[in-house]
Design a protein around this motif. Structure first.
Motif, short mmCIF file in Angstrom:
data_model
loop_
_atom_site.label_atom_id
_atom_site.label_comp_id
_atom_site.label_asym_id
_atom_site.label_seq_id
_atom_site.Cartn_x
_atom_site.Cartn_y
_atom_site.Cartn_z
N ILE A 156 0.77 -1.18 0.20
CA ILE A 156 0.04 -0.08 0.10
C ILE A 156 0.73 1.22 -0.05
O ILE A 156 0.21 2.36 -0.21
CB ILE A 156 -1.02 0.05 1.18
N GLY A 157 2.24 1.25 0.21
CA GLY A 157 2.91 2.09 0.00
C GLY A 157 2.94 3.13 -1.42
O GLY A 157 3.38 3.92 -1.54
N LEU A 158 2.40 2.13 -2.43
CA LEU A 158 2.40 2.67 -3.69
C LEU A 158 1.19 3.53 -3.97
O LEU A 158 1.34 4.37 -4.86
CB LEU A 158 2.52 1.58 -4.73
N VAL A 159 0.38 3.60 -2.90
CA VAL A 159 -0.86 4.38 -3.02
C VAL A 159 -0.57 5.74 -3.10
O VAL A 159 -0.95 6.64 -4.05
CB VAL A 159 -2.14 3.83 -1.98
N TYR A 198 -7.27 -2.41 -4.60
CA TYR A 198 -7.99 -3.54 -5.02
C TYR A 198 -7.67 -4.77 -4.37
O TYR A 198 -8.18 -5.68 -3.70
CB TYR A 198 -7.94 -3.85 -6.60
N ALA A 199 -6.22 -4.99 -4.32
CA ALA A 199 -5.58 -6.32 -4.02
C ALA A 199 -5.77 -6.29 -2.25
O ALA A 199 -6.14 -7.23 -1.72
CB ALA A 199 -4.16 -6.36 -4.24
N LEU A 200 -5.55 -5.14 -1.70
CA LEU A 200 -5.92 -4.70 -0.36
C LEU A 200 -7.33 -5.13 0.46
O LEU A 200 -7.45 -6.19 1.39
CB LEU A 200 -5.44 -3.51 0.19
N ILE A 201 -8.21 -4.71 -0.61
CA ILE A 201 -9.67 -5.38 -0.32
C ILE A 201 -9.81 -6.68 -0.23
O ILE A 201 -10.69 -7.35 0.52
CB ILE A 201 -10.50 -4.43 -1.09
N GLN A 202 -9.26 -7.29 -1.39
CA GLN A 202 -9.43 -8.66 -1.49
C GLN A 202 -9.09 -9.30 -0.48
O GLN A 202 -9.42 -10.57 -0.04
CB GLN A 202 -9.05 -9.08 -3.01
N ALA A 203 -7.58 -8.85 -0.23
CA ALA A 203 -6.91 -9.93 0.82
C ALA A 203 -7.40 -9.61 2.36
O ALA A 203 -7.31 -10.81 3.11
CB ALA A 203 -5.50 -9.37 0.82
N ARG A 204 -8.32 -8.58 2.81
CA ARG A 204 -8.48 -8.36 4.03
C ARG A 204 -10.06 -8.60 4.41
O ARG A 204 -10.42 -8.48 5.28
CB ARG A 204 -8.09 -6.88 4.44
N SER A 205 -10.71 -8.79 3.03
CA SER A 205 -12.12 -9.02 3.33
C SER A 205 -12.56 -10.39 3.86
O SER A 205 -11.55 -11.43 3.33
CB SER A 205 -13.04 -8.52 1.91
N TYR A 225 -5.10 10.21 4.07
CA TYR A 225 -3.78 9.49 4.74
C TYR A 225 -3.83 10.24 6.16
O TYR A 225 -2.83 9.89 6.95
CB TYR A 225 -2.61 10.01 3.78
N SER A 226 -4.37 11.11 6.26
CA SER A 226 -4.66 11.51 7.87
C SER A 226 -5.33 10.68 8.49
O SER A 226 -5.01 10.60 9.80
CB SER A 226 -5.15 13.14 7.93
N LEU A 227 -6.37 10.17 7.96
CA LEU A 227 -7.28 9.13 8.74
C LEU A 227 -6.29 7.60 8.75
O LEU A 227 -6.56 7.09 9.94
CB LEU A 227 -8.58 8.98 8.15
N VAL A 228 -5.68 7.40 7.79
CA VAL A 228 -5.01 6.03 7.82
C VAL A 228 -3.47 6.47 7.79
O VAL A 228 -3.01 6.06 6.42
CB VAL A 228 -5.60 5.14 6.68
N PRO A 229 -2.75 6.80 8.59
CA PRO A 229 -1.41 6.93 8.54
C PRO A 229 -0.55 5.87 7.92
O PRO A 229 0.70 5.91 7.69
CB PRO A 229 -0.77 7.53 9.73
N GLU A 230 -1.07 4.41 8.14
CA GLU A 230 -0.49 3.33 7.36
C GLU A 230 -0.01 3.43 6.20
O GLU A 230 1.01 2.99 5.98
CB GLU A 230 -1.45 2.08 7.77
#
Length: 644
Positions: free
Chosen positions: A310-313, A374-381, A437-442
């Protein structure tokens, strides 16, 4: 229970041993699905581009159609079904075999294209608008099937590559569909007939391709479908909001659709009114945009090392704004021509190449942005309701695209030109990015980690697969530098709860970020015994919730490069929650400016030659009863070896 739809061990091994993501195109678990969605996306665009081109450049044949707003209206009509039917579609995709659903959708597409063909032949705008709506229905039903199918058939290491191929394929299909639709519409004598025939033929071929999609067992066959779209839409959004990162990722993707819809639906008027170009140049613009996003999507697997990075986002969002703003300034350097330019005249003008470069790079960074999300949503759902999460995404996408169309209509009616619309979108993108990014600093921390690791260092991983992909574990590592946590974060397949010195949290920016990613502050007993006990309790709670916790048992940075004695804090954590302990060792950071070496030097960035090399070695997990401080120190020392 074993999932019969999961990729075979041999298939996973073949993919991992060098075939790369393109190897999936030779496998039945992926190829028929890929070509089915490819042909569907292509047919969508043959129809929409053909229709849009006809009403923009041959408006006299369609009574009652305003050529200045037709493109935005077509886009709005296409996405209305996403608002009305996405919730129901998500339930259907979770309840039934996705291969069967794909075949039913492609059969429906044949019927829709018969209606569209009649609209083209009769030059009937109502029939073509009706077909536009029905193609939206087709895409609404197929959307949850499309994205819920991938994690069911691909291994986790293939998920980014598979999504990259799908995104690339979608935009190549848009490109081909655009070329075919534009070329057919440009034929004054037989254009309508060519469009009608092409749309029907592609629907038939797509139906044949769908016949080879392998069985995809229902995720939740006992699900009772709620046919009320309003209440089910609300329930889907609540499902998505259960995981904050997933929900904000959905919002991020929807925002990208807002940006993309603004640009794609503006290209016809941009070519005609700003570039003084004919419809063939629109094809060049769309081709450049499609190749750009396809390139970015394919590069994601290489840049992310086949994991969800997700660092690419943030990198993607920065690039989108930079090149959209430059596109605004580049557009003002275009002198109006006395006639509509053809492709050859357009390409001979040097300022036009800046336009194309901006479009390509903007789209490429869009690929960096979308594929990891998209990959993050698929992996964590959760697999049981993954399709409904995708449906929630489609609902949000459609809402954002409708707002995009309304904003474009409002701005153009106020006299704002297409370049001004691009600038407005770019500036809004900056605001939205800062907010998310302020809501999700990850996202930002992963971006910082990715930049550090891939700009200054060439990192070698040894047995990184030993970091568990699921379940609770405690990671222990030697403490060499101030960026140890950042390096480990960059190479972990999932988020980590780092135990960090409480003084770090007093730093305004860094402290704010680490608080938001749930890092755990700790202090020695003689400084703050209550904070120490609180840290142990938070570690136990994190392990109870199945998280990874990382601690540096030395308790401080090494001042000599040698490993300091491990303290008993690890034993206190394990006493409260026994969990497997994964020992790790960093090599190569001693001597960098981030370490306490008196002769420290900055790491060498790429442009100065070979990057500084570091290694992260991961050991075999150790049972909690065997994880004494001395034993862990011995294991970490052995993993590190002589190189500090």
């Amino acid at each position: 229970m074993t999932n019969r739809c999961a990729p075979t061990r041999a298939a996973r091994r073949g993919h991992a041993e060098g075939e790369g993501q393109f190897g999936l195109l030779g496998e039945r678990r992926f190829a028929p699905f890929f070509w089915t969605q490819f042909l569907g996306a292509m047919n969508d665009n043959v129809f929409k581009v053909g229709f849009t081109s006809l009403v923009t450049f041959q408006a006299a044949r369609f009574s009652g159609v305003d050529p200045g707003t037709a493109a935005f209206l077509i886009s709005a009509i296409f996405i209305v079904p996403f608002v009305l039917l996405s919730a129901t579609s998500g339930q259907i995709a979770d309840k039934y075999d996705k291969a069967v659903l794909a075949r039913l959708v492609k059969t429906f597409e044949i019927v829709v294209m018969l209606i569209g063909g009649a609209g083209f032949l009769l030059h009937s705008a109502p029939l073509l608008y009706a077909c536009t709506f029905l193609m939206g229905v087709h895409s609404t039903v197929f959307g949850p099937v499309k994205y819920a199918y991938l994690p069911q058939h691909l291994d986790s290491s293939e998920l980014v590559g598979g999504n990259g191929l799908v995104e690339m394929g979608t935009f190549v299909a848009i490109l081909i569909g655009t070329i075919i639709g534009g070329a057919a519409a440009g034929s004054s004598d037989f254009g309508a007939m060519m469009l009608a025939g092409a749309c029907l033929v592609f629907a038939l071929i797509g139906r044949v391709a769908s016949s080879f999609i392998p069985k995809s067992e229902a995720s939740q066959p006992d699900l009772r479908i709620n046919w009320n779209p309003i209440s089910e839409t609300w329930r889907n959004l609540k499902l998505a909001k259960a995981d904050r990162t997933v929900f904000l990722s959905l919002l991020g993707i929807s925002w990208l659709w807002f940006v993309g819809a603004t640009f794609l639906t503006s290209f016809f008027n941009f070519a005609k009114d700003v570039l003084s170009a004919n419809p063939d140049v629109v094809t060049i613009l769309l081709a450049t945009f499609s190749i750009g996003i396809g390139t970015g999507s394919l590069l994601c697997e290489r840049l992310s090392k086949k994991r969800v990075e997700i660092g690419l986002v943030p990198l993607g969002s920065i690039g989108i704004s930079v090149f959209a703003i430059d596109l605004f300034f580049a557009s003002h350097r275009i002198a109006p021509a006395g006639h509509l330019l053809g492709v050859s005249e357009f390409l001979l003008a040097l300022p036009h190449w800046r336009i194309l470069a901006d479009l390509f790079l903007l789209a490429m960074f869009g690929g960096f942005y979308s594929v990891p999300l998209y990959a993050l949503i698929q992996a964590r759902s959760q697999p049981t309701h993954r399709a409904r999460i995708i449906a929630a995404n489609n609902i949000l996408n459609s809402f954002f695209m409708i707002v995009s169309s309304l904003l474009a209509l409002a701005l153009t009616s106020m006299g704002v030109g297409i370049p001004g619309l691009f600038l407005t979108t770019a500036l809004l993108n900056v605001v939205v990015a800062i907010y998310i990014y302020s809501l999700v600093p990850e996202f930002l921390l992963r971006f910082m980690a990715w930049i550090l690791v891939y700009t200054f260092y060439r990192i070698r991983l040894v047995d990184a697969e030993r970091i568990p992909a699921h379940g609770a574990a405690v990671l222990v590592c030697n403490h060499v530098s101030f960026v140890d946590a950042v390096v480990i974060m960059a190479e972990s397949p999932r988020p980590i709860r780092f135990v960090m010195d409480h003084r770090i949290f007093r730093t305004p920016v860094i402290g704010w970020m680490f608080r938001h990613v749930k890092a755990i502050p700790i202090a020695p007993a003689h400084e703050n015994a209550d904070l120490l006990e609180s840290a142990y309790l938070k570690c136990a709670q994190a392990l109870d919730e199945g998280d990874l916790v990382c601690i540096f048992p030395e308790g401080k940075l090494t001042r000599t490069g040698d490993i300091n004695p491990f303290k008993h804090g690890i034993s206190e954590i394990l006493r409260r929650h026994p969990a497997p302990v994964v020992p790790m060792a960093l090599r190569g950071l001693w001597g960098s400016v981030f370490s306490r070496d008196e002769d420290a030097q900055w790491p060498r960035p790429i442009h100065r030659g070979a990057m500084t090399r570091l290694t992260l070695v991961v050991g075999e997990p150790i049972a909690p009863e065997d994880a004494t401080p001395q034993h862990l120190q011995d294991v970490v020392t052995a993993l590190r070896g002589a190189r500090r």
